[in-house]
Each structure stands twice: as C-alpha cells, then as structure tokens.
Design a protein around this motif. Structure first.
Motif, short mmCIF file in Angstrom:
data_model
loop_
_atom_site.label_atom_id
_atom_site.label_comp_id
_atom_site.label_asym_id
_atom_site.label_seq_id
_atom_site.Cartn_x
_atom_site.Cartn_y
_atom_site.Cartn_z
N GLU A 120 0.83 -1.20 0.00
CA GLU A 120 0.00 0.00 0.00
C GLU A 120 0.86 1.25 0.00
OE1 GLU A 120 -3.14 2.27 2.97
OE2 GLU A 120 -2.66 0.16 3.26
N LEU A 121 1.97 1.22 0.76
CA LEU A 121 2.86 2.37 0.79
C LEU A 121 3.49 2.60 -0.56
CD1 LEU A 121 4.66 1.92 4.21
CD2 LEU A 121 2.68 3.30 3.68
N ALA A 122 3.80 1.50 -1.24
CA ALA A 122 4.49 1.63 -2.52
C ALA A 122 3.61 2.29 -3.57
CB ALA A 122 4.93 0.25 -3.00
N ARG A 123 2.27 2.21 -3.36
CA ARG A 123 1.38 2.77 -4.37
C ARG A 123 1.22 4.28 -4.23
NH1 ARG A 123 -1.70 -1.91 -3.08
NH2 ARG A 123 -3.04 -0.69 -1.73
N THR A 124 1.63 4.82 -3.11
CA THR A 124 1.42 6.25 -2.87
C THR A 124 2.74 6.98 -2.79
OG1 THR A 124 1.39 5.89 -0.50
CG2 THR A 124 -0.73 5.80 -1.63
N GLY A 125 2.81 8.12 -3.42
CA GLY A 125 4.01 8.95 -3.33
C GLY A 125 3.87 9.94 -2.20
N PRO A 126 4.86 10.78 -1.97
CA PRO A 126 4.77 11.80 -0.92
C PRO A 126 3.57 12.72 -1.14
CG PRO A 126 7.01 11.59 -1.71
CD PRO A 126 6.15 10.79 -2.64
N ALA A 127 2.61 12.67 -0.25
CA ALA A 127 1.36 13.40 -0.42
C ALA A 127 1.61 14.89 -0.58
CB ALA A 127 0.45 13.14 0.78
N HIS A 156 3.90 20.96 4.77
CA HIS A 156 3.81 19.68 4.06
C HIS A 156 5.13 19.29 3.37
CE1 HIS A 156 2.87 22.54 0.77
NE2 HIS A 156 3.40 21.63 -0.03
N TRP A 157 6.13 20.14 3.43
CA TRP A 157 7.46 19.81 2.91
C TRP A 157 8.35 19.20 3.99
CZ3 TRP A 157 10.48 20.62 -1.62
CH2 TRP A 157 9.74 21.02 -2.74
N LEU A 158 7.91 19.22 5.22
CA LEU A 158 8.79 18.86 6.32
C LEU A 158 8.45 17.48 6.88
CD1 LEU A 158 8.77 22.26 8.24
CD2 LEU A 158 10.28 21.51 6.41
N CYS A 159 9.47 16.80 7.31
CA CYS A 159 9.32 15.51 7.97
C CYS A 159 10.08 15.58 9.29
CB CYS A 159 9.86 14.38 7.09
SG CYS A 159 9.74 12.77 7.87
N ALA A 160 9.38 15.40 10.39
CA ALA A 160 10.02 15.54 11.69
C ALA A 160 10.88 14.33 12.05
CB ALA A 160 8.95 15.73 12.77
N LEU A 161 10.62 13.19 11.39
CA LEU A 161 11.33 11.96 11.73
C LEU A 161 12.31 11.59 10.62
CD1 LEU A 161 8.28 9.90 13.00
CD2 LEU A 161 9.98 11.07 14.39
N MET A 206 12.54 17.89 3.14
CA MET A 206 13.26 18.72 4.11
C MET A 206 12.92 18.29 5.53
SD MET A 206 12.72 22.48 2.31
CE MET A 206 13.95 23.31 3.32
N ARG A 207 13.92 18.45 6.43
CA ARG A 207 13.71 18.19 7.84
C ARG A 207 13.35 19.47 8.60
NH1 ARG A 207 16.20 13.98 10.29
NH2 ARG A 207 15.07 14.73 12.11
N GLY A 208 13.57 20.60 7.98
CA GLY A 208 13.28 21.87 8.62
C GLY A 208 13.80 23.01 7.77
N ALA A 209 13.58 24.22 8.21
CA ALA A 209 14.06 25.39 7.49
C ALA A 209 15.59 25.40 7.49
CB ALA A 209 13.54 26.67 8.14
N LEU A 210 16.17 25.84 6.37
CA LEU A 210 17.62 25.93 6.28
C LEU A 210 18.11 27.19 7.00
CD1 LEU A 210 18.35 24.96 2.55
CD2 LEU A 210 18.11 23.47 4.53
N SER A 211 19.29 27.11 7.54
CA SER A 211 19.91 28.31 8.10
C SER A 211 20.30 29.24 6.96
CB SER A 211 21.15 27.93 8.91
OG SER A 211 22.14 27.37 8.06
N ASP A 212 20.61 30.47 7.28
CA ASP A 212 21.02 31.41 6.24
C ASP A 212 22.24 30.89 5.47
OD1 ASP A 212 18.99 33.01 6.98
OD2 ASP A 212 20.21 34.62 7.84
N ALA A 213 23.19 30.33 6.20
CA ALA A 213 24.41 29.84 5.56
C ALA A 213 24.10 28.66 4.64
CB ALA A 213 25.44 29.44 6.61
N SER A 214 23.26 27.72 5.10
CA SER A 214 22.91 26.56 4.27
C SER A 214 22.10 26.98 3.06
CB SER A 214 22.13 25.54 5.10
OG SER A 214 22.92 25.03 6.15
N ALA A 215 21.18 27.92 3.25
CA ALA A 215 20.38 28.39 2.13
C ALA A 215 21.25 29.12 1.10
CB ALA A 215 19.27 29.32 2.63
N ALA A 216 22.22 29.91 1.57
CA ALA A 216 23.12 30.59 0.64
C ALA A 216 23.96 29.60 -0.15
CB ALA A 216 24.01 31.56 1.42
#
Length: 664
Positions: free
Chosen positions: A260-267, A360-365, A377-387
């Motif tokens: 069942e998981l294989a039939r669905t992509g990231p919602a 909906h772009w984030l996954c806490a686990l 993504m696991r969370g917002a990027l820092s300024d340095a990572s985003a740059a």
C-alpha cells in the motif's frame, strides 16, 4: 500496574517461566487482555495479542490472569462496587480453574509437557533463535497441547455483559495510562529492560525515538529482541499513541502493508510515477531555440549533464549539489513549472522558501526516500545553508546558459536567502572545550569493553588529531602511508605514518598520524578482521580495507558500504550518540544543550583551535592541515577565539587607577 519479571536466562533464550508482580492499578493493555478472555478467547491467545511483549507458556499466562483479576477486584471493592467485583472474579476464576483442570488432566493422561524454558535448557539452544525454539517446541509437543479440551464458554459461569460493564468501571476508576516520560521498567519485563538500557533507552519516549530512527528492523540493534517481540512492541506503542502523544513513523509500523505504501508517493508533493515534465507550450520559456552543448532534450537530461561536470568535486559536494537541484525540481513541480519556465520572481520566492518552507514539505522523523512519509526537508535551512544551496543552483543555471540550453539565468542576482546574514560563514565557535573533550573521553571509557568502544575511541582520536571532515573518512588502509621525516631534533630522521585524504575540489593532502592514533586504528582493524573470519563482512585486501568499519551486522545500506566501511551518516550517528550520552551525564543544562547540538564537524573546529595554539598561531601550517583553499578562511579561527581577545584586553593597563581616582 501489571508487569513481568523474567528469570535470568542465557542470551537468545525465550523467557519461558516468569514471575509476575504487581503494583496498584491496571494497565490499559491488561483490560484489553481481560475483555478478550471474557469474550471467549483463550488466555494464551489473548496474551499474545494484547500484552506488549510477554513471551511465556500457558502457566505464566494463567498466573498473570489471576493477578489481573485480583487487582481488578480490589479496585472495584475500593470504589464500593462489590457486585461488579464478584462478577469479574467469578468469570475469570472459572477461566483460570478450567485452564488449571485441563492442564492437570493433560498431565495425568499424557507425558509431562515441559515449559518453553525447560525445553530450551534440554536441547541446549544457545545458538537457536526465539522463533526456531518455538517451532521445535511445537513440533515435539504441539499435538499434546492441541489435544487439551477447549475452555468452556465464559457465559456458563456468569453474564459476560456484567463483567464487561465491571471492566468499564475499572477503566474509568483505576486504569493507569502510559506517559512519554514513564520508565520502560513500568511496562516491560526486566529482561527486555536490561537490553534496552544497553542502548541507553530508559523511557517510553526514548524507545519511540529509537524505533523511528532505526526503522522497522530496529530490533537488529538490540541484542536478544527478535522480530516477533519487536512487532508486538511497535503495535503496542501504536495503540497507545493518543496517550503517549508520540507517533510511530509509518515505515516502522507493522499494521501498514508495504504494498500500500508503494502505491502512494509523498502526499502533496509528487505523484508516485515520479517527476513529470512541464514543457512550455507557447508560453514563457527560457529554452534556447537551437542545439545545445549539453545535448539535452529536457530538464532531466540537462541536470544529468551538469552532474557529470561535477566529477572533479568531492563526493560530499556532489551529493549536496544534487540534493539542492532535486529540491528545486520538486518546488518547481509543485508550482507547475520546469527549470525553463522559472523567472527572477520565482528565484526570489525559492530563496524565501528555503528559510521558511511550508509544513507539508517537512518531515520531523528520519526517513528514507522510498518511505511513504518521506519529505524533502527536515526543517528550514539556516542562512548559511540556504546561501550554499543558492550557490549550487546558480552553478547549475550558469552551466545551462553556457551550454545554450537556456538563454538567461534567473538566479544570477539571488545570492542570499534572507537579509538576516551576509552569507555563509564558518562558525568556529561551534567547538568542544577541553572539559567537554574530557567528558567525551569518559563516555567512551564507560562503554562496555568491546568493538564499539574501540571504534569510538579510534574515531575520536583520529578526528581530534587530524581535523578531517566527516566526508573525508571514507578512506582505506591503503591511504595510511609510512614515511620518514626530519623533525630537526638532533638532526635525526624519524619514522612515522600519514593518512592521505581527498578533500574539497578533489585536492589531496597528507595528515600526520600520532602513534597512539595509529595503534587505536589497528585495534579497530583487528575487530573487523574477526567479523571477516565469521563471514559477517567480506574479506578485503589490506589496501582496500575500510579505515572505519561497522562492528556488527546487519547495518543499513545508508550507514555502510558493501565492504562494511562506515558511511558519513554512520559516523555522524556514532558521534551524535556519544554526545547524547555526555549530555545525559552532564549536570549543567547549558553544557548539556551544547552536547545535543554538537555534530562531528565540531571535532574539526576543535582541532583547528588546538593546532593554532600548538603551532603558535602558524596560519600556513594550519591551512595545509585543514585543507583550506584560502589563508583568509583559516584566519577566521584566530578571529573567533573570544577568550584570547578578553585576555588581551584585560591585560592592558588601566587609564585610571581606581585607588587614585578623585573622590568627587
């Protein structure tokens, strides 16, 4: 509260007979167990279904049932419900007595059937798994157990409805619900708790985090816990999610079919079929009208051609660039656009998105890409990572323009993700102090003697004395080179060893090894050789043997390569585990928070500060050891030592001597 305390058994044995103890109150799963028995389910079957990890024979289940009945009766009598108490004790007593009588008759008419633990002792089953012992037990004594008369229906003793109503009163008055901070010992057997404690798991919330981190096969990292017990534990945690307020990740749950998981992509992000192409149909497009040097007919081919040009960069950089480009593709896909149709406005929106992504772009686990709950993504990027991500995207679009695939670069003016900072900067203050390094040493020394402790020791010593990046630790023993150097001590040459690492931009550098570090690595190598002899790791030629290896099998493919070499993710996990243990042992909350924030890269910053002090501030030497392309980058470490700045300022003479100040 019901619990199970196992008798001590040898590793790999099922628990067999157990002693049951109780404290005030019943658990929610105890009530589910009682209800199932009331409704006619055999106690042993009900225990397998509802009790979290009780692995015992019918006699243990019978004793557990007696205890549950006694506690339920005490609770009902305590709240003035004597009639309900009689109903509960009456129906469950008939169940227990029936089971006991059947066991006695079976014992008289048949050969005495040993318990599961006695059977394991008889066959000497040290090397058998729990499942294999159960299968052998069933093969030998299954017919005798099956021939036992069925338990008479509970309705013959007393009304089942009356008992269920009584159990409802118990649930409203005396049930104990799990909390995330509950110690595991309040819920599980002592044998299981002993094994969990070996992994640093003391509370239910730590167990949930451990399962989510390691996935469905988490039990492979806990000695003595088999698949069946792991499945039942995970299902129990899922059933109690509303009370624990902790989620078991879908990839860790056994009640979800993998098909069942294989039939669905990231919602909400991508269809399961993958990345659709949104090619312009007469609208806005930056695509060149003629042929292009990349030979690309669409965005996917253009990106592959770009990735081919990155072969001169380090594997870590290539992985980061590919991840940044793929994130951009997902983002453009969600806006029904392609690389060719993004505008300058889109580029600015993407920069803002990196530091403030939607939920909906984030996954806490932690998840793998093939899992249903994976998100980019696991969370917002820092300024340095985003740059840095925007620099990678700028590199991609520059290539597309240079090859003629696109006619303009909408990201050419987008260099920062926000106005909060000035772009990427090395935060050299993220390093360990001498006292913190000593705490890490004490954590390693407190580990059980064995391969894990020797590897942790070798890893810390190597990183602390060379300053290697985590992505540079994928080398082999072929990279350890013997050399002779002149230390200008009496004019005599001295034998030594260096390690060759491949840094950013494919630049190679040689790092001296202290003799004690080489010895620690050699001890870790001996542990690997032992695994090779057992057939758990492939035998490698000396020059191809990984420098840092796994110390047990199985290990996920994301943590190690085919040769058993620990990956950057695996090394990161080892260092984070050591820091977490140090945080738990730390009495100062501020220092504990620093340990939990620390990563493997802190060892590199720590080395940089240490080598500058040891060399008297020799920047060229430090630059070569760290592999910096620019001397100004190395100089940041000199600027960052706030302690030196304070000492220098405090040592300056005062303009006014307080003792001679005018009293006015």
């Amino acid at each position: 509260m019901m619990g199970v305390v196992e008798n001590s058994t040898r590793r790999g044995r099922p628990s067999g007979r157990a002693k049951v103890w109780r404290e005030a109150g019943l658990r929610l799963h105890d009530l589910s167990f009682l209800r199932a028995v009331v409704q006619g389910l055999a106690p042993a079957v009900a225990a397998q279904r509802y009790l979290p990890e009780l692995v015992a024979d019918a006699r243990v289940v019978s004793a557990y049932l007696r205890r549950a009945v006694q506690v339920a009766g005490d609770i009902l009598n305590g709240v003035g419900e004597q009639t309900a108490a009689l109903a509960v004790t009456g129906i469950t007593r008939s169940q227990v007595q029936s089971t006991d009588c059947e066991s006695a008759r079976a014992a008289q008419s048949k050969v005495d059937v040993p318990s599961l633990d006695e059977f394991a002792e008889e066959i000497g089953a040290e090397d058998f798994s729990e499942r294999e012992i159960l299968e052998l037990y069933q093969e030998r004594y299954g017919d005798q157990v099956a021939a036992a008369p069925a338990t008479p229906p509970a309705s013959q003793a007393v009304s089942a409805d009356a008992v269920l109503r009584a159990l409802g009163i118990v649930q409203s008055r005396g049930v104990v619900l799990p909390k995330p901070t509950d110690p595991c010992r309040l819920w599980f057997s002592e044998g299981l708790n002993r094994r969990l404690r070996e992994q640093g798991i003391e509370q239910l919330q730590a167990l949930v985090a451990f399962i989510n981190r390691h996935g469905r096969h988490w039990y492979r990292h806990v000695a003595g816990v088999g698949q069946d017990r792991a499945r039942r534990l995970a299902e129990w945690l899922v059933q109690h999610e509303p009370y624990l307020e902790l989620k078991i990740a879908p990839r860790c749950r056994w009640d979800i079919e993998r098909s069942e998981l294989a039939r669905t992509g990231p919602a909400g992000l991508l269809p399961a079929s993958g990345m659709a192409q949104f090619e312009p149909g007469g609208g806005f497009s930056l695509r060149g009208s003629g042929a292009n040097a990349a030979g690309a007919a669409d965005d996917t081919q253009a990106i592959k051609a770009w990735l081919d040009t990155l072969s001169f960069k380090s594997p870590h950089t290539r992985t980061a660039y590919a991840r940044d480009a793929q994130r951009l593709l997902y983002w453009a896909h969600e806006r029904s656009k392609s690389l060719s149709t993004l505008t300058v406005s889109d580029a600015a929106d993407h920069a803002r998105f990196l530091v403030d992504p939607p939920a909906h772009w984030l996954c806490a686990l932690p998840t793998r890409r093939q899992d249903d709950d994976w998100r980019p993504m696991r969370g917002a990027l820092s300024d340095a990572s985003a740059a840095r991500a925007l620099a990678a995207i700028g590199h991609l679009y520059g290539f597309l323009v240079e090859t003629g695939y696109l006619v303009a670069n909408p990201f050419s003016r987008i260099h920062r993700a926000s106005s909060r900072g000035k772009g990427p900067q090395i935060d050299t203050t993220r390093s360990f102090r001498a006292s913190q390094l000593q705490m890490l040493v004490e954590v390693v020394q407190a580990m059980s003697a064995g391969p894990s402790r020797r590897r942790a020791r070798a890893l810390l010593m190597l990183m602390g004395s060379t300053g290697v990046r985590i992505g540079e630790l994928g080398g082999t023993w072929g990279d350890v080179i013997a050399t002779t150097v002149d230390l200008e001590e009496g004019g005599q040459a001295r034998d030594g060893h260096c390690i060759r690492v491949l840094g950013k931009g494919g630049k190679e550098r040689m790092l001296p090894l202290q003799p004690s570090v080489l010895q620690a690595l050699q001890e870790h190598l001996d542990d690997r050789k032992a695994l090779e002899k057992q057939g758990l790791l492939p035998t490698c030629e000396p020059e191809r043997t990984p420098l840092i290896s796994v110390v047990a099998k199985p290990v996920g493919p994301d943590l190690a390569n085919a040769a058993g070499g620990l990956s950057a993710a695996g090394i990161h996990r080892v260092i984070k585990a050591l820091c977490e243990r140090a945080a738990k042992n730390c009495e100062d909350p501020r220092v504990a928070a620093e340990f939990r924030e620390a990563s493997a890269h802190w060892m590199r910053h720590t080395f940089a500060h240490a080598v500058l002090r040891a060399s008297g501030g020799d920047l060229p030497v430090t630059q070569q050891l760290l592999g910096h392309a620019s001397l100004s980058t190395t100089g940041i470490y000199l600027k960052a030592d706030m302690g030196q700045r304070f000492r220098a300022v405090l040592a300056m003479p005062l303009m006014f001597d307080r003792e001679r100040q005018d009293p006015r």
